[in-house]
Motif scaffolding. Structure first.
Motif, PDB file in Angstrom:
ATOM      1  N   ARG A 143      48.617 129.581  37.122  1.00 18.12           N
ATOM      2  CA  ARG A 143      49.059 130.744  37.901  1.00 18.12           C
ATOM      3  C   ARG A 143      50.089 131.578  37.153  1.00 18.12           C
ATOM      4  O   ARG A 143      51.101 131.987  37.718  1.00 18.12           O
ATOM      5  CB  ARG A 143      49.650 130.314  39.244  1.00 18.12           C
ATOM      6  CG  ARG A 143      48.592 130.042  40.255  1.00 18.12           C
ATOM      7  CD  ARG A 143      49.104 129.488  41.552  1.00 18.12           C
ATOM      8  NE  ARG A 143      48.035 128.704  42.133  1.00 18.12           N
ATOM      9  CZ  ARG A 143      47.860 127.409  41.944  1.00 18.12           C
ATOM     10  NH1 ARG A 143      48.716 126.721  41.227  1.00 18.12           N
ATOM     11  NH2 ARG A 143      46.838 126.794  42.465  1.00 18.12           N
ATOM     12  N   GLY A 144      49.876 131.738  35.863  1.00 20.05           N
ATOM     13  CA  GLY A 144      50.769 132.579  35.080  1.00 20.05           C
ATOM     14  C   GLY A 144      52.094 131.920  34.732  1.00 20.05           C
ATOM     15  O   GLY A 144      52.900 132.487  34.008  1.00 20.05           O
ATOM     16  N   LYS A 145      52.322 130.727  35.238  1.00 14.61           N
ATOM     17  CA  LYS A 145      53.571 130.022  34.932  1.00 14.61           C
ATOM     18  C   LYS A 145      53.268 128.855  33.998  1.00 14.61           C
ATOM     19  O   LYS A 145      52.121 128.478  33.828  1.00 14.61           O
ATOM     20  CB  LYS A 145      54.182 129.466  36.216  1.00 14.61           C
ATOM     21  CG  LYS A 145      54.547 130.504  37.245  1.00 14.61           C
ATOM     22  CD  LYS A 145      55.651 129.936  38.147  1.00 14.61           C
ATOM     23  CE  LYS A 145      56.034 130.903  39.232  1.00 14.61           C
ATOM     24  NZ  LYS A 145      55.051 130.899  40.330  1.00 14.61           N
ATOM     25  N   THR A 146      54.329 128.275  33.429  1.00 15.20           N
ATOM     26  CA  THR A 146      54.094 127.109  32.585  1.00 15.20           C
ATOM     27  C   THR A 146      54.574 125.841  33.281  1.00 15.20           C
ATOM     28  O   THR A 146      55.512 125.861  34.064  1.00 15.20           O
ATOM     29  CB  THR A 146      54.809 127.250  31.220  1.00 15.20           C
ATOM     30  OG1 THR A 146      56.202 127.409  31.463  1.00 15.20           O
ATOM     31  CG2 THR A 146      54.278 128.437  30.446  1.00 15.20           C
ATOM     32  N   VAL A 147      53.878 124.746  32.966  1.00 15.16           N
ATOM     33  CA  VAL A 147      54.276 123.424  33.466  1.00 15.16           C
ATOM     34  C   VAL A 147      54.759 122.621  32.257  1.00 15.16           C
ATOM     35  O   VAL A 147      54.012 122.470  31.285  1.00 15.16           O
ATOM     36  CB  VAL A 147      53.070 122.696  34.110  1.00 15.16           C
ATOM     37  CG1 VAL A 147      53.505 121.393  34.758  1.00 15.16           C
ATOM     38  CG2 VAL A 147      52.361 123.599  35.113  1.00 15.16           C
ATOM     39  N   PRO A 148      56.001 122.120  32.290  1.00 19.57           N
ATOM     40  CA  PRO A 148      56.578 121.467  31.099  1.00 19.57           C
ATOM     41  C   PRO A 148      56.114 120.018  30.936  1.00 19.57           C
ATOM     42  O   PRO A 148      56.855 119.076  31.213  1.00 19.57           O
ATOM     43  CB  PRO A 148      58.080 121.534  31.373  1.00 19.57           C
ATOM     44  CG  PRO A 148      58.183 121.475  32.863  1.00 19.57           C
ATOM     45  CD  PRO A 148      56.941 122.117  33.419  1.00 19.57           C
TER      46      PRO A 148
ATOM     47  N   ASP B 208      42.364  99.081  22.393  1.00 14.69           N
ATOM     48  CA  ASP B 208      43.710  99.593  22.717  1.00 14.69           C
ATOM     49  C   ASP B 208      43.601 100.706  23.761  1.00 14.69           C
ATOM     50  O   ASP B 208      42.647 101.469  23.770  1.00 14.69           O
ATOM     51  CB  ASP B 208      44.382 100.195  21.468  1.00 14.69           C
ATOM     52  CG  ASP B 208      44.803  99.122  20.483  1.00 14.69           C
ATOM     53  OD1 ASP B 208      44.856  97.935  20.876  1.00 14.69           O
ATOM     54  OD2 ASP B 208      45.078  99.477  19.312  1.00 14.69           O
ATOM     55  N   ARG B 209      44.621 100.814  24.605  1.00 14.52           N
ATOM     56  CA  ARG B 209      44.642 101.876  25.603  1.00 14.52           C
ATOM     57  C   ARG B 209      45.445 103.089  25.119  1.00 14.52           C
ATOM     58  O   ARG B 209      46.483 102.933  24.470  1.00 14.52           O
ATOM     59  CB  ARG B 209      45.228 101.393  26.928  1.00 14.52           C
ATOM     60  CG  ARG B 209      44.186 100.745  27.825  1.00 14.52           C
ATOM     61  CD  ARG B 209      43.935  99.315  27.476  1.00 14.52           C
ATOM     62  NE  ARG B 209      45.178  98.564  27.471  1.00 14.52           N
ATOM     63  CZ  ARG B 209      45.429  97.538  26.660  1.00 14.52           C
ATOM     64  NH1 ARG B 209      44.517  97.134  25.780  1.00 14.52           N
ATOM     65  NH2 ARG B 209      46.582  96.904  26.707  1.00 14.52           N
ATOM     66  N   VAL B 210      44.932 104.257  25.441  1.00 16.04           N
ATOM     67  CA  VAL B 210      45.573 105.516  25.082  1.00 16.04           C
ATOM     68  C   VAL B 210      45.680 106.356  26.359  1.00 16.04           C
ATOM     69  O   VAL B 210      44.670 106.583  27.030  1.00 16.04           O
ATOM     70  CB  VAL B 210      44.724 106.275  24.028  1.00 16.04           C
ATOM     71  CG1 VAL B 210      45.283 107.662  23.773  1.00 16.04           C
ATOM     72  CG2 VAL B 210      44.638 105.477  22.727  1.00 16.04           C
ATOM     73  N   THR B 211      46.893 106.784  26.698  1.00 17.01           N
ATOM     74  CA  THR B 211      47.038 107.645  27.872  1.00 17.01           C
ATOM     75  C   THR B 211      46.953 109.102  27.447  1.00 17.01           C
ATOM     76  O   THR B 211      47.545 109.510  26.435  1.00 17.01           O
ATOM     77  CB  THR B 211      48.371 107.381  28.596  1.00 17.01           C
ATOM     78  OG1 THR B 211      48.353 106.046  29.116  1.00 17.01           O
ATOM     79  CG2 THR B 211      48.571 108.342  29.770  1.00 17.01           C
ATOM     80  N   ILE B 212      46.186 109.883  28.196  1.00 22.57           N
ATOM     81  CA  ILE B 212      46.013 111.306  27.901  1.00 22.57           C
ATOM     82  C   ILE B 212      46.557 112.105  29.085  1.00 22.57           C
ATOM     83  O   ILE B 212      46.116 111.909  30.213  1.00 22.57           O
ATOM     84  CB  ILE B 212      44.518 111.626  27.659  1.00 22.57           C
ATOM     85  CG1 ILE B 212      43.973 110.755  26.510  1.00 22.57           C
ATOM     86  CG2 ILE B 212      44.321 113.112  27.373  1.00 22.57           C
ATOM     87  CD1 ILE B 212      42.475 110.912  26.257  1.00 22.57           C
ATOM     88  N   TYR B 213      47.534 112.950  28.809  1.00 16.84           N
ATOM     89  CA  TYR B 213      48.181 113.739  29.871  1.00 16.84           C
ATOM     90  C   TYR B 213      48.234 115.169  29.375  1.00 16.84           C
ATOM     91  O   TYR B 213      49.169 115.597  28.708  1.00 16.84           O
ATOM     92  CB  TYR B 213      49.583 113.153  30.098  1.00 16.84           C
ATOM     93  CG  TYR B 213      50.428 113.836  31.146  1.00 16.84           C
ATOM     94  CD1 TYR B 213      50.024 113.888  32.475  1.00 16.84           C
ATOM     95  CD2 TYR B 213      51.659 114.393  30.814  1.00 16.84           C
ATOM     96  CE1 TYR B 213      50.816 114.487  33.438  1.00 16.84           C
ATOM     97  CE2 TYR B 213      52.469 114.991  31.771  1.00 16.84           C
ATOM     98  CZ  TYR B 213      52.042 115.041  33.085  1.00 16.84           C
ATOM     99  OH  TYR B 213      52.836 115.630  34.038  1.00 16.84           O
ATOM    100  N   LEU B 214      47.166 115.911  29.636  1.00 15.23           N
ATOM    101  CA  LEU B 214      46.991 117.241  29.050  1.00 15.23           C
ATOM    102  C   LEU B 214      46.608 118.263  30.113  1.00 15.23           C
ATOM    103  O   LEU B 214      46.043 117.913  31.145  1.00 15.23           O
ATOM    104  CB  LEU B 214      45.869 117.199  27.995  1.00 15.23           C
ATOM    105  CG  LEU B 214      46.185 116.543  26.647  1.00 15.23           C
ATOM    106  CD1 LEU B 214      44.901 116.415  25.824  1.00 15.23           C
ATOM    107  CD2 LEU B 214      47.236 117.344  25.873  1.00 15.23           C
ATOM    108  N   PRO B 215      46.877 119.528  29.842  1.00 15.98           N
ATOM    109  CA  PRO B 215      46.347 120.568  30.733  1.00 15.98           C
ATOM    110  C   PRO B 215      44.853 120.754  30.452  1.00 15.98           C
ATOM    111  O   PRO B 215      44.282 120.052  29.616  1.00 15.98           O
ATOM    112  CB  PRO B 215      47.141 121.808  30.324  1.00 15.98           C
ATOM    113  CG  PRO B 215      47.531 121.582  28.908  1.00 15.98           C
ATOM    114  CD  PRO B 215      47.651 120.098  28.730  1.00 15.98           C
TER     115      PRO B 215
END
Ligand code: WT7
Length: 637
Positions: free
Chosen positions: A194-199, A135-142
């Motif tokens: 850079r001190g900001k967040t990415v949603p 099975d495929r699992v997509t990982i989208y993480l910082p």
């Protein structure tokens, strides 16, 4: 075509110090290469025997159906057996596998024992969600430790991970989820940069509206900003890891799935010459042999090393040389979450000093970016723990090379310039520490790898003559294909020169046999080391209602290597304006990601095309740079 800006210093040789030469594992690189050349398959087979297998292979290389080569056929393994399992019975279990530093300075460490525990727990969670072998699992993480944990957990149970770089956005993510038909998506509430967040979760939610295969979403809490959670679909990672299924006695163990050497380990999407990114397939067997061998030889790995690869785990560099190879070799490595200039331009040098980093592996674009801030920043820090410096991703100009060597490496550290690609899985052209260096050259092919520069007609180019870089024989960590698209695999890589793998790069070989990479020859751009297809950026532009046609080229840029310049024809009734210009740039950033943002958009009324309708990007580029236009006989108008 891209050009590495600086052609000076082609003949300068930097010889290693006696100390480096003496301590180097490989003493005579040329001799090792000659030996491997006599029987490359045996060379790789011997390296494979240094790793653990559940059952040996029947045949090291099956070349009966080229270019669908197979390695270590019949062998049973799992990359986790080498990356985690076998260390649990040795002193390595008590060694740090990862030191993680957050952008705001917090530290988290995992020993090989603790990493294995986390991986087993999470593997049990994935299983409980119905994720099976294949099975495929997509990982989208910082850039957090859950990224390697998730990758390793997938590998352990035989699921195929598809990591999507956290800097990509809605369309790019949706397309990759869709194409891979992933069952589960692992993401985070957000990431820090850079001190900001990415949603990230909100980007993922939008991507999921366009891609329909995902049954469950697992959300790691990082920023703790509120996110919307769809009941029955979305779960928090920490809550799942706290459940009895993951925590109960025994559930911190999980059997490693026995895999065939040729079973897929991961998909990784990369840009080609069309608008659709392609998923490169890598396997459990040959891949581990290629990455472990190259890393061990080129970086001369030692038990006392503290290694830091500053790339993102979401790219092939991270897959091969942050996650898998360092773990296989039992190394301690550092992962830093954030930007090199946060809060000041000495953040990297501060980390090197504080953590006692001995090997630093970074991209030329980052080096050039930090070089701009001057020597005072690195000079404030004690960098004497460093013993080796690596570079990857694009040609390094001799000026940046020399700065890296002198200011960061104190003229003590060999610079290991590694040429390779998502497709190759591991280093193909690179030196070892004992080898004579030429600033700007990745030196020579790794032992067991055949590389050549060819003319259009397939004959070898002469010394100093520019041509197409090819790999002349299969190698263990080679891509096994493009997911669901065998025709494109054959067409793109193996049809220009039958029997030879086409890299897409232009290069030349000098009188001493040193390789000089010039840059991509196809419509692929390297922007800050990131690989982007001009067609992908163009299709993002054209998806805006005001745009009728678009063409994208790369313009040489001092820090980024290339900057994106777009030429846009507007639809009838739409007029150019600074607001529209801004809107289009933003549109590309939300569709593809901030890395694809054009630096400049020019509104035009026509684009140069061939009679068959292909945009002549070469001509646009020549004009934009004020260079001769070359052959324009195929121009339609
Ligand atoms: C392309 C592959 C391999 C990890 C990161 C990039 C360029 C890569 C070098 C180098 C000159 C280099 C080539 C290649 N490239 N390393 N040391 N010197 N150019 O992987 O995103 O698949 O990109 O990067 O153009 O084809 P990728």
């Amino acid at each position: 075509m891209e050009r590495s800006g600086n052609d000076q210093d082609r003949t300068a040789v930097v010889v290693p110090s006696a100390q480096v030469r003496q301590s180097s594992r490989v003493k005579d690189y040329d001799a090792l290469r000659r030996e491997a050349e006599r029987d490359p398959v045996k060379f790789w087979e011997d390296r494979a025997k240094e790793l653990a297998w559940y059952a040996p292979w029947d045949k090291a290389l099956d070349d009966s159906n080229p270019p669908f080569y197979k390695w270590f056929v019949g062998g049973k393994t799992n990359i986790i057996l080498n990356a985690l399992d076998r260390h649990q019975a040795t002193a390595t279990r008590n060694k740090l596998a990862f030191i993680w530093e957050g952008e705001s300075g917090e530290i988290r460490t995992l020993s090989f024992f603790a990493l294995n525990r986390e991986v087993c727990q999470f593997a049990n969670v994935l299983k409980s969600m119905g994720v099976h072998k294949g099975d495929r699992v997509t990982i989208y993480l910082p850039r957090i430790l859950e990224l390697p944990i998730a990758m390793l957990a997938c590998a352990k149970i035989g699921a195929v991970h598809s990591v999507v770089y956290g800097g990509f956005s809605v369309e790019a993510l949706g397309e990759r989820i869709q194409d891979s038909e992933s069952k589960v998506l692992i993401t985070a509430d957000g990431g820090f940069m850079r001190g900001k967040t990415v949603p990230l979760k909100s980007i993922a939610d939008q991507a999921l509206e366009r891609a329909g295969t995902v049954e469950h979403v697992i959300v790691v809490r990082r920023t703790r900003e509120p996110v919307s959670m769809e009941p029955g679909r979305d779960y928090f990672y920490d809550e799942l890891m706290g459940l009895p299924i993951a925590k109960a006695v025994g559930a911190t163990r999980c059997a490693t799935e026995v895999m065939d050497a040729e079973d897929p380990l991961f998909l990784l999407y990369t840009s080609g010459t069309t608008g659709k990114p392609k998923a490169i397939v890598h396997t459990h067997g040959g891949y581990q042999v290629g990455i472990a061998t190259t890393m061990n030889y080129a970086f001369d790995v030692r038990p006392e090393d503290r290694y830091w690869c500053a790339a993102d785990p979401g790219w092939i560099t991270g897959h091969s040389y942050i996650v898998y190879a360092p773990l296989i070799l039992g190394m301690t490595s550092l992962i830093y979450e954030g930007a090199p200039t946060y809060p000041y331009p000495d953040r990297w040098w501060k980390i090197v000093e504080k953590q006692g980093i001995s090997i630093l592996y970074a991209a030329p674009t980052a080096i050039r970016g930090l070089m701009r801030f001057g020597e005072a920043w690195p000079n404030r820090h004690d960098l004497t723990s460093l013993r080796l410096l690596g570079t990857v991703g694009e040609p390094i100009n001799p000026e940046a090379w020399r700065w890296y060597h002198r200011v960061i490496g104190g003229e003590r550290c060999p610079i290991i310039d590694t040429w390779w690609q998502t497709e190759t899985g591991s280093f193909m052209i690179c030196p070892v520490p004992s080898f004579d260096l030429k600033p700007g050259s990745a030196t020579k092919p790794f032992p067991g790898i055949g590389a050549q520069v060819l003319r259009e007609d397939g004959t070898p180019a002469g010394p100093g003559e520019e041509g197409k870089l090819v790999i002349t024989a299969p190698w263990p960590s080679m891509l096994r294909g493009i997911y669901k698209n065998p025709e494109r695999y054959v067409e793109q890589y193996w049809s220009t020169f039958p029997g030879k793998y086409l890299t897409g790069d232009a290069a030349r070989v000098d009188e001493d046999g040193y390789f000089w990479i010039i840059g991509r020859m196809d419509d692929v751009l390297k922007v800050s080391g990131y690989r982007l297809g001009t067609a992908e950026v163009e299709s993002a532009l054209v998806s805006h209602p005001a745009v009728s046609e678009a063409a994208v080229i790369g313009i040489p840029h001092e820090v980024k290597g290339n900057a994106i310049r777009a030429f846009v024809i507007l639809r009838a009734g739409r007029a150019p304006s600074p607001e529209l210009n801004e809107e289009l740039i933003k549109h590309v950033a939300t569709e593809m990601g901030p890395i694809a943002r054009p630096e400049k958009i020019e509104f035009v009324t026509a684009l140069p095309k061939t009679r068959s309708g292909k945009i002549m990007r070469r001509l646009l580029k020549a004009r934009a740079m004020g260079l001769p236009e070359g052959d324009v006989s195929t121009l339609e108008d």
